[in-house]
Every structure is written in structure tokens, then in C-alpha cells.
Write a protein that holds these residues in place. Structure first.
Motif, PDB file in Angstrom:
ATOM      1  N   LEU A  31       0.865  -1.177   0.000  1.00 23.49           N
ATOM      2  CA  LEU A  31       0.000   0.000   0.000  1.00 23.49           C
ATOM      3  C   LEU A  31       0.904   1.230   0.000  1.00 23.49           C
ATOM      4  O   LEU A  31       1.741   1.396   0.891  1.00 23.49           O
ATOM      5  CB  LEU A  31      -0.894  -0.001   1.246  1.00 23.49           C
ATOM      6  N   HIS A  64      -1.023  -5.799   4.526  1.00 28.45           N
ATOM      7  CA  HIS A  64      -0.214  -5.248   3.443  1.00 28.45           C
ATOM      8  C   HIS A  64       0.790  -4.249   4.013  1.00 28.45           C
ATOM      9  O   HIS A  64       0.437  -3.364   4.803  1.00 28.45           O
ATOM     10  CB  HIS A  64      -1.101  -4.547   2.414  1.00 28.45           C
ATOM     11  N   VAL A  66       2.944  -1.012   4.292  1.00 35.60           N
ATOM     12  CA  VAL A  66       2.648   0.356   3.886  1.00 35.60           C
ATOM     13  C   VAL A  66       3.954   1.109   3.632  1.00 35.60           C
ATOM     14  O   VAL A  66       4.849   1.132   4.478  1.00 35.60           O
ATOM     15  CB  VAL A  66       1.835   1.108   4.959  1.00 35.60           C
ATOM     16  N   ASP A  94      -1.742   5.046  -3.618  1.00 33.12           N
ATOM     17  CA  ASP A  94      -3.149   4.668  -3.503  1.00 33.12           C
ATOM     18  C   ASP A  94      -3.973   5.759  -2.828  1.00 33.12           C
ATOM     19  O   ASP A  94      -5.194   5.799  -2.978  1.00 33.12           O
ATOM     20  CB  ASP A  94      -3.265   3.368  -2.699  1.00 33.12           C
ATOM     21  N   VAL A 325      -9.090   0.757   4.537  1.00 32.44           N
ATOM     22  CA  VAL A 325      -8.309  -0.131   3.676  1.00 32.44           C
ATOM     23  C   VAL A 325      -8.818  -1.574   3.705  1.00 32.44           C
ATOM     24  O   VAL A 325      -8.985  -2.195   2.638  1.00 32.44           O
ATOM     25  CB  VAL A 325      -6.807  -0.056   4.032  1.00 32.44           C
ATOM     26  N   LEU A 329      -9.987  -3.645   0.395  1.00 28.77           N
ATOM     27  CA  LEU A 329      -9.299  -4.868  -0.009  1.00 28.77           C
ATOM     28  C   LEU A 329     -10.266  -5.991  -0.379  1.00 28.77           C
ATOM     29  O   LEU A 329      -9.882  -6.944  -1.074  1.00 28.77           O
ATOM     30  CB  LEU A 329      -8.370  -5.344   1.110  1.00 28.77           C
ATOM     31  N   PRO A 334      -4.192  -3.085  -3.769  1.00 30.85           N
ATOM     32  CA  PRO A 334      -3.485  -1.806  -3.911  1.00 30.85           C
ATOM     33  C   PRO A 334      -2.734  -1.722  -5.236  1.00 30.85           C
ATOM     34  O   PRO A 334      -2.306  -2.734  -5.786  1.00 30.85           O
ATOM     35  CB  PRO A 334      -2.513  -1.812  -2.727  1.00 30.85           C
ATOM     36  N   ARG A 340      -8.318   2.179  -5.627  1.00 34.91           N
ATOM     37  CA  ARG A 340      -8.469   3.597  -5.258  1.00 34.91           C
ATOM     38  C   ARG A 340      -9.941   3.988  -5.193  1.00 34.91           C
ATOM     39  O   ARG A 340     -10.356   4.730  -4.304  1.00 34.91           O
ATOM     40  CB  ARG A 340      -7.699   4.478  -6.243  1.00 34.91           C
TER      41      ARG A 340
END
Length: 389
Positions: A31, A64, A66, A94, A325, A329, A334, A340
């Protein structure tokens, strides 16, 4: 033995490796979060705690990793737009967090809308998310609206028996937005606006403006500025003997303002996000625990008394992303336009996320989502912030 078969060890290992690759879970995409703040320039006293707070954000969300890509826009609108375009085109982020000031955040709207990338703005002007349209649907805001805070100011003024007010604010979107919102509410509450002056963030003297304010003989003065530059007119007013009440906006809620203003800002009244006086909030206030968590983390890294409301906006951005997020998901990964769009939708449907500044409940026409819990009035008392009843 007839009918039996065997695979040499090397071939067996190769086969098992092939099977493991065939059935292995696909790699999780990182991400990417782009951040543009005013770490230098006139708004640096706001942008530095924002930049410092990035280090406190979670290393992973929803499983994920970041990546935080931080750029400095130097308090300049052109640089802010360049940062937004670079983050979208080169870093393929993103989501974007920023910028520090209202002019910069407003300038970035076109870029994020064209790139169909959600943006979490850190600035205050209601124009960042209002009126809602096809461009602003990609933009969300973490700082209290000037209108929201202006209501608290007017309530304080009327309780202090103020009848006339002079205004001196920045000659930009922040100062203009504050004047417009304050003027509407003041008129409704029968407060007379007797002066309306402007100054630039980079000015070193406001003598002419202050003399006009003094000539109007107001009961109170509202300074519509942010960061350390907002101390300039207040110091000039006190040096010239003004004895009335002085109000500031939540744009000065950091320790640098106290340091630069010194004794001349004693007694100042202003509305702020609850995080600034987290320890003084009632025990049953839902924001208290979240705010104290951030304060503890920030001060552990930067020293006692170093916390400001501005860094807390970045912390709240992290909390909103931790909410939105995982929902996005479920629809996409991402790095894709689909993700987005899903993230924008999830942010727009935020429900009951408790942050340092308030409780977020957003909707299609409300990309801030605060209620009255997002503001308190404070007074500067002995160089510290004191919660007012």
C-alpha cells in the motif's frame, strides 16, 4: 516390483517446488501512501509535527506493507500541486495525505481528481470539501471546518459580553474563509464587525493594519491566522496598548506559537481539537483515550509539551486508513484504479471512527463528519493550554 514407480530425488524436489509455486498465494501488493506537508516555509511550524507523526503510523494495514512517501511543498501552492502529480504519476500512490495549509490543499484538488486518487486533507477551509462536486468527491478533510470553530468563538464572545469585533487575517484562502464564516455567525448573534484587515504569512510588520483596528475601538479582536505568523498582529496590538480580548483560530494550536508569542499571547482564547488538552478532558469523553495514546507516542519521541493538533491530523489519517483499507481490499488490490475507487467509497462511508480530533461519520455530502465533540475552547494560561468550561 511390477507396477511400482519411483522418482529420483532431484526430480522429486523439482516437482514439489513446482507444485508449491503453483499453489502459493499471490504476493501481497504494498500500500503506497503519498504525503505532502509544509515542512519548510511560513507554515513549517504546522508541517513539521505532521511530518514527525508519519513515523508513528502503522507499518502494515490489512496484512499489506505500507510505504509512506513524504514530500515537502515548502508552504507553496505550486510545489503542492507538483507533489500531488509526482506522487500519482511516479510513485503510483493509492492515497494522498496533505497538504498542511488551506491554499495548498485547495490547489491539489484538480490533480487528485484527475488521477482518481483519494486525498485526506490536513487543512481547515470548508471549501476543500464544500460544495460537493465531481472533483471534491475524491477529497476528505481531517481538520475542523472554520465554520464549526467560528460557532464556538461566537458563543465565547457573547458569554464575555463582547459587542464589537475587529478582524485581521491572512490574505489568502484561510483568512478569507475564516472571515466569511465568522461574519455570517457574528451577524446572526448581533456582533458588530468594525474592521476587516489582511496581512501576508511572510510579513514582518502589520503596523498599518493594527492602527486601523485600534481606531475602530473593538471590544475584541479575532486574528485569522495559522502558525507562528499569527503571533505578529497580536504582539503589535499588545505593544500598542490594546487591552481588549484577543481571539485566535485553531490554526495556532502548537507550542511554537506559544514560544514566539511569549507574554503577549497570555489570555488568548481559541477553539481547538480535543487532543490539545487530552489530559484535561472528562474521563467519559470518547476521544480522551485515543488522544492520550497519540500524545504519549509523540512526546516519547519528541519531548514533553511538543505535541500539537497538526500532527494529530496525520495520526487520524492513519486511523481512517486502518478503517477503510480492509474494506477496500475486499474489492481490489493496492496499486489498481479499482482499489483507489473502493478506498474512496470506504472513506465516504466511515462510521464512528474515534480520532484525536473527533468522531468521524462521513457521507456523500459530508467528507469531514464531525459534530460538536470535535471542538473545545481553551485559554493560554502561563504558557500552557487550559480547557475552558
Amino acid at each position: 516390483m511390477q507396477g511400482s514407480w519411483s522418482i529420483p530425488g532431484a526430480r522429486l524436489g523439482a516437482s514439489l517446488l513446482g507444485l508449491s509455486l503453483l499453489f502459493a498465494a499471490p504476493a501481497r501488493a504494498d500500500l503506497n501512501v503519498g504525503i505532502s506537508v509544509s515542512a519548510t516555509g511560513p507554515a513549517a511550524s504546522l508541517g513539521i509535527p505532521e511530518k514527525n507523526s508519519v513515523a508513528l503510523l502503522p507499518a502494515s494495514i490489512g496484512g499489506h506493507k505500507v510505504n509512506y512517501i513524504v514530500l515537502d511543498d515548502a508552504s507553496d501552492t505550486t510545489a503542492a500541486v507538483k507533489n500531488a502529480r509526482k506522487l500519482i504519476a511516479e510513485h503510483r500512490v493509492d492515497v494522498i495525505v496533505g497538504s498542511t495549509t488551506s491554499p495548498n490543499s485547495l490547489a491539489m484538488i484538480d490533480a487528485v481528481a484527475e488521477g482518481e486518487t483519494p486525498m485526506l486533507a490536513l487543512a481547515a477551509s470548508s471549501r476543500i470539501v464544500e460544495p460537493m462536486d465531481e472533483k471534491r468527491r475524491w477529497v476528505f478533510k481531517l481538520a475542523q471546518n472554520d465554520a464549526h470553530m467560528a460557532t464556538a468563538l461566537v458563543e465565547s464572545m457573547t458569554s464575555q459580553q463582547v459587542r464589537s469585533v475587529a478582524y485581521i487575517g491572512f490574505a489568502d484562502a484561510y483568512g478569507e474563509g475564516w472571515f466569511n464564516e465568522f461574519a455570517k455567525i457574528a451577524e446572526a448573534r448581533k456582533l458588530r464587525l468594525v474592521a476587516n484587515e489582511r496581512f501576508s504569512r511572510s510579513d514582518t510588520s502589520v503596523t498599518g493594519q493594527v492602527l486601523k483596528v485600534l481606531a475602530a475601538r473593538p471590544d475584541a479582536v479575532l486574528i485569522g491566522g495559522a502558525g507562528t505568523p499569527a503571533a505578529l498582529p497580536q504582539k503589535a496590538l499588545r505593544e500598542r496598548g490594546y487591552k481588549g480580548l484577543i481571539y485566535q483560530t485553531h490554526g495556532v494550536a502548537n507550542s511554537d506559537f506559544l514560544r514566539v508569542g511569549g507574554k503577549e499571547v497570555e489570555g488568548t482564547l481559541l477553539p481547538v481539537g480535543p487532543v490539545l488538552v487530552a489530559a484535561q478532558l472528562p474521563a467519559d469523553n470518547p476521544i480522551r483515550k485515543v488522544a492520550l495514546d497519540y500524545v504519549g507516542r509523540y512526546e516519547a519521541a519528541h519531548g514533553k509539551g511538543s505535541v500539537s493538533t497538526f500532527g494529530a491530523h496525520v495520526w487520524d489519517a492513519g486511523l481512517l486508513l486502518q478503517y477503510a483499507v480492509p474494506l477496500a481490499l475486499k474489492k481490489a488490490q493496492p496499486g489498481s484504479p479499482e482499489f483507489r475507487k473502493a478506498l474512496r467509497e470506504a472513506l465516504e462511508n466511515t462510521r464512528d471512527v474515534v480520532g484525536c480530533h473527533g468522531v468521524y461519520n462521513m457521507g456523500p455530502t459530508d467528507h469531514l463528519g464531525f459534530d460538536q465533540r470535535a471542538r473545545v475552547m481553551v485559554r493560554i494560561d502561563n504558557g500552557a493550554w487550559k480547557l475552558q468550561p
